[in-house]
Design a protein around this motif. Structure first.
Motif, mmCIF file in Angstrom:
data_model
loop_
_atom_site.group_PDB
_atom_site.id
_atom_site.type_symbol
_atom_site.label_atom_id
_atom_site.label_comp_id
_atom_site.label_asym_id
_atom_site.label_seq_id
_atom_site.Cartn_x
_atom_site.Cartn_y
_atom_site.Cartn_z
ATOM 1 N N VAL A 118 79.961 58.590 24.199
ATOM 2 C CA VAL A 118 81.041 58.535 25.189
ATOM 3 C C VAL A 118 81.588 57.111 25.315
ATOM 4 N N ALA A 119 80.740 56.095 25.139
ATOM 5 C CA ALA A 119 81.218 54.704 25.157
ATOM 6 C C ALA A 119 82.177 54.466 23.998
ATOM 7 N N SER A 120 81.915 55.093 22.856
ATOM 8 C CA SER A 120 82.819 54.965 21.705
ATOM 9 C C SER A 120 84.171 55.601 22.018
ATOM 10 N N VAL A 121 84.134 56.762 22.661
ATOM 11 C CA VAL A 121 85.383 57.424 23.072
ATOM 12 C C VAL A 121 86.107 56.561 24.103
ATOM 13 N N SER A 122 85.344 55.992 25.036
ATOM 14 C CA SER A 122 85.926 55.116 26.061
ATOM 15 C C SER A 122 86.655 53.936 25.424
ATOM 16 N N ALA A 123 86.036 53.342 24.434
ATOM 17 C CA ALA A 123 86.647 52.205 23.744
ATOM 18 C C ALA A 123 87.875 52.659 22.951
ATOM 19 N N ALA A 124 87.780 53.829 22.314
ATOM 20 C CA ALA A 124 88.901 54.348 21.531
ATOM 21 C C ALA A 124 90.107 54.682 22.410
ATOM 22 N N CYS A 125 89.870 54.930 23.671
ATOM 23 C CA CYS A 125 90.958 55.214 24.632
ATOM 24 C C CYS A 125 91.437 53.920 25.277
ATOM 25 N N PHE A 126 91.415 52.843 24.499
ATOM 26 C CA PHE A 126 91.881 51.531 24.959
ATOM 27 C C PHE A 126 91.109 51.028 26.173
ATOM 28 N N GLY A 127 89.834 51.378 26.258
ATOM 29 C CA GLY A 127 88.976 50.878 27.324
ATOM 30 C C GLY A 127 89.103 51.587 28.649
ATOM 31 N N VAL A 128 89.865 52.680 28.701
ATOM 32 C CA VAL A 128 90.059 53.392 29.972
ATOM 33 C C VAL A 128 88.727 53.859 30.550
ATOM 34 N N GLN A 138 80.998 54.582 42.929
ATOM 35 C CA GLN A 138 79.686 54.031 42.557
ATOM 36 C C GLN A 138 79.793 53.045 41.385
ATOM 37 N N GLN A 139 81.009 52.670 41.026
ATOM 38 C CA GLN A 139 81.295 51.725 39.942
ATOM 39 C C GLN A 139 80.704 52.175 38.607
ATOM 40 N N ARG A 140 80.876 53.470 38.283
ATOM 41 C CA ARG A 140 80.373 54.025 37.028
ATOM 42 C C ARG A 140 81.502 54.167 36.017
ATOM 43 N N THR A 141 81.152 53.960 34.751
ATOM 44 C CA THR A 141 82.087 54.186 33.650
ATOM 45 C C THR A 141 81.950 55.634 33.191
ATOM 46 N N TRP A 142 82.794 56.054 32.252
ATOM 47 C CA TRP A 142 82.683 57.415 31.718
ATOM 48 C C TRP A 142 81.311 57.656 31.110
ATOM 49 N N HIS A 143 80.813 56.677 30.373
ATOM 50 C CA HIS A 143 79.519 56.864 29.717
ATOM 51 C C HIS A 143 78.354 56.822 30.708
ATOM 52 N N ASP A 144 78.516 56.110 31.814
ATOM 53 C CA ASP A 144 77.506 56.173 32.881
ATOM 54 C C ASP A 144 77.430 57.601 33.421
ATOM 55 N N ILE A 145 78.588 58.157 33.722
ATOM 56 C CA ILE A 145 78.671 59.492 34.314
ATOM 57 C C ILE A 145 78.153 60.548 33.338
ATOM 58 N N ALA A 146 78.635 60.509 32.100
ATOM 59 C CA ALA A 146 78.268 61.521 31.107
ATOM 60 C C ALA A 146 76.776 61.511 30.776
ATOM 61 N N SER A 147 76.173 60.335 30.776
ATOM 62 C CA SER A 147 74.764 60.230 30.380
ATOM 63 C C SER A 147 73.796 60.261 31.557
ATOM 64 N N GLY A 148 74.316 60.249 32.769
ATOM 65 C CA GLY A 148 73.419 60.233 33.928
ATOM 66 C C GLY A 148 72.634 58.937 34.011
ATOM 67 N N SER A 149 73.273 57.861 33.618
ATOM 68 C CA SER A 149 72.625 56.548 33.657
ATOM 69 C C SER A 149 73.568 55.560 34.327
ATOM 70 N N ARG A 150 73.061 54.364 34.578
ATOM 71 C CA ARG A 150 73.925 53.330 35.133
ATOM 72 C C ARG A 150 73.380 51.964 34.747
ATOM 73 N N ILE A 151 74.268 50.995 34.777
ATOM 74 C CA ILE A 151 73.903 49.609 34.481
ATOM 75 C C ILE A 151 73.828 48.877 35.809
ATOM 76 N N ILE A 152 72.708 48.221 36.013
ATOM 77 C CA ILE A 152 72.513 47.496 37.275
ATOM 78 C C ILE A 152 72.268 46.018 36.992
ATOM 79 N N LEU A 153 72.555 45.228 38.004
ATOM 80 C CA LEU A 153 72.213 43.807 37.979
ATOM 81 C C LEU A 153 70.872 43.711 38.667
ATOM 82 N N ARG A 154 69.896 43.220 37.945
ATOM 83 C CA ARG A 154 68.562 43.135 38.499
ATOM 84 C C ARG A 154 68.197 41.684 38.724
ATOM 85 N N LYS A 155 68.105 41.325 39.984
ATOM 86 C CA LYS A 155 67.664 39.969 40.352
ATOM 87 C C LYS A 155 66.211 40.074 40.784
ATOM 88 N N GLU A 156 65.353 39.397 40.043
ATOM 89 C CA GLU A 156 63.925 39.464 40.374
ATOM 90 C C GLU A 156 63.405 38.106 40.717
#
Length: 156
Positions: A118-128, A138-156
């Motif tokens: 899905v990230a490849s499709v996202s990029a092919a759609c001019f980054g939409v 929730q600040q999710r991208t298409w690939h976050d939504i499609a895969s049931g995952s998310r990217i977080i900033l982890r401050k430890e």
């Protein structure tokens, strides 16, 4: 460090972009190495006379497509392995990002493959698909939504 002192916020667009740039600097030499090995193998299999008459050792025709398939497969393997075994690539590590599933753990191979596709499709759609995070609450991208995952900033 205690779990309650850790903050996991959605990763910003700019941090994600920086991590992608960093990872691109790792993937390009990997693809170049694969291509160099393929050209060397092909040159070893072709007679010197045939090489002088044409560009047979170069990656043309079917050789080009096989090389591309191999390079993309190795690249996909790199991301899938990094995401499923450690939760981040080297670029993500440098920018303190981590990929997690809906329960806060490592993503599965299926999630990683879905995310990559899905990230490849996202990029092919001019980054939409990437820019979608500006519209998602929730600040999710298409690939976050499609895969049931998310990217977080982890401050430890």
């Amino acid at each position: 460090m205690h779990p309650e002192s850790r903050t996991d916020a959605p990763a910003s667009f700019w941090r994600r972009l920086a991590a992608m740039g960093y990872d691109t600097l790792l993937v390009i030499p990997l693809m170049m190495l694969i291509t160099a090995i393929n050209v060397a193998i092909r040159a070893a299999l072709v007679s010197p006379e045939a090489i002088q008459q044409s560009q047979s050792a170069a990656l043309t025709g079917l050789g080009y497509w096989l090389n591309l398939l191999l390079a993309l497969s190795v690249t996909a393997g790199f991301f899938i392995l990094c995401w499923t075994k450690g939760g981040r690539t080297l670029g993500m590590q440098a920018w303190k990002l981590r990929i997690i599933n809906e329960h806060g753990g490592l993503i599965s191979h299926r999630q990683a493959l879905t995310r990559l596709a899905v990230a490849s499709v996202s990029a092919a759609c001019f980054g939409v698909g990437y820019l979608w995070m500006f519209y998602d609450k929730q600040q999710r991208t298409w690939h976050d939504i499609a895969s049931g995952s998310r990217i977080i900033l982890r401050k430890e």
